[in-house]
Design a protein around this motif. Structure first.
Motif, mmCIF file in Angstrom:
data_model
loop_
_atom_site.group_PDB
_atom_site.id
_atom_site.type_symbol
_atom_site.label_atom_id
_atom_site.label_comp_id
_atom_site.label_asym_id
_atom_site.label_seq_id
_atom_site.Cartn_x
_atom_site.Cartn_y
_atom_site.Cartn_z
ATOM 1 N N SER A 192 -21.530 -0.667 4.663
ATOM 2 C CA SER A 192 -20.499 -0.421 5.677
ATOM 3 C C SER A 192 -19.308 0.254 5.013
ATOM 4 C CB SER A 192 -20.073 -1.722 6.371
ATOM 5 O OG SER A 192 -19.315 -2.537 5.511
ATOM 6 N N PHE A 193 -18.537 1.000 5.826
ATOM 7 C CA PHE A 193 -17.416 1.774 5.290
ATOM 8 C C PHE A 193 -16.310 1.837 6.330
ATOM 9 C CE2 PHE A 193 -15.002 5.653 4.647
ATOM 10 C CZ PHE A 193 -14.797 5.685 3.267
ATOM 11 N N THR A 194 -15.100 1.420 5.921
ATOM 12 C CA THR A 194 -13.928 1.501 6.789
ATOM 13 C C THR A 194 -12.776 2.078 5.993
ATOM 14 O OG1 THR A 194 -14.631 -0.480 7.994
ATOM 15 C CG2 THR A 194 -12.345 0.223 8.274
ATOM 16 N N CYS A 195 -12.190 3.154 6.493
ATOM 17 C CA CYS A 195 -11.068 3.787 5.801
ATOM 18 C C CYS A 195 -10.231 4.532 6.839
ATOM 19 C CB CYS A 195 -11.560 4.741 4.713
ATOM 20 S SG CYS A 195 -10.251 5.536 3.766
ATOM 21 N N GLU A 196 -8.964 4.168 6.966
ATOM 22 C CA GLU A 196 -8.092 4.767 7.970
ATOM 23 C C GLU A 196 -7.448 6.069 7.497
ATOM 24 O OE1 GLU A 196 -7.916 3.702 11.014
ATOM 25 O OE2 GLU A 196 -9.220 1.982 10.594
ATOM 26 N N ARG A 197 -7.154 6.152 6.195
ATOM 27 C CA ARG A 197 -6.524 7.357 5.659
ATOM 28 C C ARG A 197 -6.944 7.545 4.218
ATOM 29 N NH1 ARG A 197 -2.101 6.776 2.341
ATOM 30 N NH2 ARG A 197 -1.330 4.644 2.017
ATOM 31 N N ALA A 198 -6.772 8.758 3.710
ATOM 32 C CA ALA A 198 -7.179 9.067 2.346
ATOM 33 C C ALA A 198 -6.355 8.271 1.336
ATOM 34 C CB ALA A 198 -7.025 10.561 2.083
ATOM 35 N N VAL A 199 -7.030 7.707 0.344
ATOM 36 C CA VAL A 199 -6.395 6.892 -0.693
ATOM 37 C C VAL A 199 -6.932 7.328 -2.048
ATOM 38 C CG1 VAL A 199 -6.046 4.556 -1.581
ATOM 39 C CG2 VAL A 199 -6.221 4.930 0.877
ATOM 40 N N THR A 200 -6.038 7.472 -3.030
ATOM 41 C CA THR A 200 -6.433 7.770 -4.406
ATOM 42 C C THR A 200 -5.785 6.748 -5.325
ATOM 43 O OG1 THR A 200 -6.667 10.159 -4.018
ATOM 44 C CG2 THR A 200 -6.341 9.444 -6.291
ATOM 45 N N LEU A 201 -6.603 6.045 -6.092
ATOM 46 C CA LEU A 201 -6.118 4.996 -6.984
ATOM 47 C C LEU A 201 -6.784 5.131 -8.344
ATOM 48 C CD1 LEU A 201 -6.414 2.069 -4.428
ATOM 49 C CD2 LEU A 201 -4.271 3.111 -5.191
ATOM 50 N N LYS A 202 -6.026 4.796 -9.405
ATOM 51 C CA LYS A 202 -6.551 4.882 -10.765
ATOM 52 C C LYS A 202 -6.490 3.518 -11.443
ATOM 53 C CE LYS A 202 -5.453 9.758 -11.652
ATOM 54 N NZ LYS A 202 -4.738 10.716 -12.537
ATOM 55 N N TYR A 203 -7.530 3.249 -12.255
ATOM 56 C CA TYR A 203 -7.630 1.995 -12.970
ATOM 57 C C TYR A 203 -8.162 2.248 -14.377
ATOM 58 C CZ TYR A 203 -7.497 0.352 -8.151
ATOM 59 O OH TYR A 203 -7.141 0.153 -6.844
ATOM 60 N N GLN A 204 -7.962 1.281 -15.255
ATOM 61 C CA GLN A 204 -8.614 1.325 -16.556
ATOM 62 C C GLN A 204 -10.110 1.096 -16.348
ATOM 63 O OE1 GLN A 204 -7.631 1.999 -19.583
ATOM 64 N NE2 GLN A 204 -5.397 1.959 -19.446
ATOM 65 N N LEU A 205 -10.936 1.994 -16.882
ATOM 66 C CA LEU A 205 -12.379 1.847 -16.708
ATOM 67 C C LEU A 205 -12.873 0.542 -17.322
ATOM 68 C CD1 LEU A 205 -15.062 2.902 -15.728
ATOM 69 C CD2 LEU A 205 -15.226 4.327 -17.784
ATOM 70 N N TYR A 206 -12.264 0.136 -18.429
ATOM 71 C CA TYR A 206 -12.647 -1.130 -19.073
ATOM 72 C C TYR A 206 -12.501 -2.293 -18.096
ATOM 73 C CZ TYR A 206 -11.863 -5.429 -21.707
ATOM 74 O OH TYR A 206 -11.889 -6.723 -22.138
ATOM 75 N N HIS A 207 -11.443 -2.290 -17.306
ATOM 76 C CA HIS A 207 -11.232 -3.377 -16.347
ATOM 77 C C HIS A 207 -12.307 -3.382 -15.266
ATOM 78 C CE1 HIS A 207 -6.682 -3.312 -17.490
ATOM 79 N NE2 HIS A 207 -7.389 -4.037 -18.331
ATOM 80 N N ILE A 208 -12.711 -2.206 -14.799
ATOM 81 C CA ILE A 208 -13.772 -2.125 -13.785
ATOM 82 C C ILE A 208 -15.101 -2.603 -14.369
ATOM 83 C CG2 ILE A 208 -15.049 -0.596 -12.245
ATOM 84 C CD1 ILE A 208 -12.196 -0.957 -11.356
ATOM 85 N N ARG A 209 -15.347 -2.272 -15.624
ATOM 86 C CA ARG A 209 -16.606 -2.667 -16.259
ATOM 87 C C ARG A 209 -16.736 -4.182 -16.421
ATOM 88 N NH1 ARG A 209 -19.908 1.155 -18.214
ATOM 89 N NH2 ARG A 209 -19.124 3.266 -18.578
ATOM 90 N N LEU A 210 -15.637 -4.905 -16.323
ATOM 91 C CA LEU A 210 -15.704 -6.359 -16.448
ATOM 92 C C LEU A 210 -16.516 -7.002 -15.333
ATOM 93 C CD1 LEU A 210 -12.037 -7.226 -17.526
ATOM 94 C CD2 LEU A 210 -14.087 -7.242 -18.965
ATOM 95 N N ILE A 211 -16.746 -6.285 -14.236
ATOM 96 C CA ILE A 211 -17.515 -6.855 -13.124
ATOM 97 C C ILE A 211 -19.023 -6.703 -13.320
ATOM 98 C CG2 ILE A 211 -15.618 -6.190 -11.580
ATOM 99 C CD1 ILE A 211 -17.607 -4.235 -10.249
ATOM 100 N N MET A 212 -19.466 -6.010 -14.372
ATOM 101 C CA MET A 212 -20.879 -5.657 -14.484
ATOM 102 C C MET A 212 -21.794 -6.873 -14.616
ATOM 103 S SD MET A 212 -20.684 -2.073 -16.650
ATOM 104 C CE MET A 212 -22.448 -1.737 -16.531
ATOM 105 N N LYS A 213 -21.367 -7.905 -15.359
ATOM 106 C CA LYS A 213 -22.186 -9.113 -15.462
ATOM 107 C C LYS A 213 -22.320 -9.790 -14.107
ATOM 108 C CE LYS A 213 -21.396 -10.302 -20.324
ATOM 109 N NZ LYS A 213 -20.838 -11.337 -21.255
ATOM 110 N N ALA A 214 -21.234 -9.773 -13.343
ATOM 111 C CA ALA A 214 -21.277 -10.371 -12.007
ATOM 112 C C ALA A 214 -22.183 -9.564 -11.079
ATOM 113 C CB ALA A 214 -19.869 -10.468 -11.430
ATOM 114 N N LEU A 215 -22.127 -8.235 -11.188
ATOM 115 C CA LEU A 215 -22.996 -7.380 -10.380
ATOM 116 C C LEU A 215 -24.469 -7.659 -10.660
ATOM 117 C CD1 LEU A 215 -21.228 -3.893 -10.514
ATOM 118 C CD2 LEU A 215 -21.690 -5.222 -8.461
#
Length: 257
Positions: A192-215
């Protein structure tokens, strides 16, 4: 609890810090870790995952505990062996007591006592005034494969969400490289996908990779972006009996230069 094995898998998903804050509530158990002031991850085990669950409502059951020791105790019969679990905690300063019984050997049991400490104060990242700007529900295995394919030399990940095609694009930046992956809402990965307006956000890739074990132990992931840039990733693990456990990751965005 019927099995400590699933609980062990969920705890390993947030095992990027030595200790976690353990909180027992009427709704269930919650264990929380933090990475600096940028990431807060929690593992939730709702009360209905236990055959019996009792928590006093007149005291706060809150303490700090070693995740490594807890997972080692839960896995004491080996990763391939299922075991039933009983868990007890008496009062502040008391150890957490685990009683595990191997399902293959009805007469084999073990008791574990794990030392506890006073819990640290946790960050309050959730802003009740921030509006939710977009929400995606993705298949966890497919999203895990996408993250695994990202160039490891990159430092920054940019997430672009838009009501217009391609809806979701993920851009990574390294010292010299830039790559982009586009994912339309019609993709098999997107539920599913819901988005009202365009959004651009930046994060440290290392922080995103912390979810990989949970995934790796989840069925689906819900991605929510707030107006303040805070990213919330909710990962759900559904067991065969339809009962659920889940983890949450709050990730703080990078500030604009």
């Amino acid at each position: 609890m019927d099995s400590g094995k699933t609980l062990c898998s969920l705890l390993k998903a947030i095992q990027f810090q030595e200790s976690a804050v353990f909180c027992a509530m009427q709704e269930g158990l919650k264990l929380t870790v933090e990475e600096g002031k940028c990431v807060q991850a929690s593992a939730y085990i709702p009360a209905d995952n236990f055959n019996e669950y009792h928590v006093r409502d007149d005291v706060d059951v809150l303490f700090k505990i070693s995740i490594a020791v807890l997972t080692e105790c839960l896995n004491i019969f080996g990763s391939a062996e299922e075991s039933s679990l009983k868990m007890y905690y008496r009062c502040e300063g008391s150890p957490l007591l685990l009683v595990l019984q191997a399902q293959s050997f009805s007469n084999v049991m073990t008791d574990c006592e794990i030392a506890t400490q006073t819990a640290d104060t946790l960050l309050e990242l959730r802003d009740e005034d921030a509006e939710e700007e977009s929400k995606l529900v993705l298949k966890a295995p497919a999203f895990l494969g996408l993250l695994a394919d990202l160039e490891r030399s990159c430092d920054i990940i940019e997430i672009n969400l838009s009501p217009e095609h391609p809806n979701l694009s993920i851009v990574t930046y390294g010292m010299q490289d830039r790559s982009c992956i586009e994912i339309p809402k019609s993709s098999d990965m997107v539920q599913s996908f819901t988005c009202e307006r365009a959004v651009t956000l930046k994060y440290q890739l290392y922080h995103i990779r912390l979810i990989m074990k949970a995934l790796a132990v989840s069925n689906k992931v819900v991605l929510r972006c707030s107006s303040n840039g805070l990213l919330l990733l909710q990962l759900k693990l559904e067991k065969e009996d339809q009962r659920q456990m889940f983890s949450e990751f709050y990730i703080v965005p990078l500030l604009d230069d």
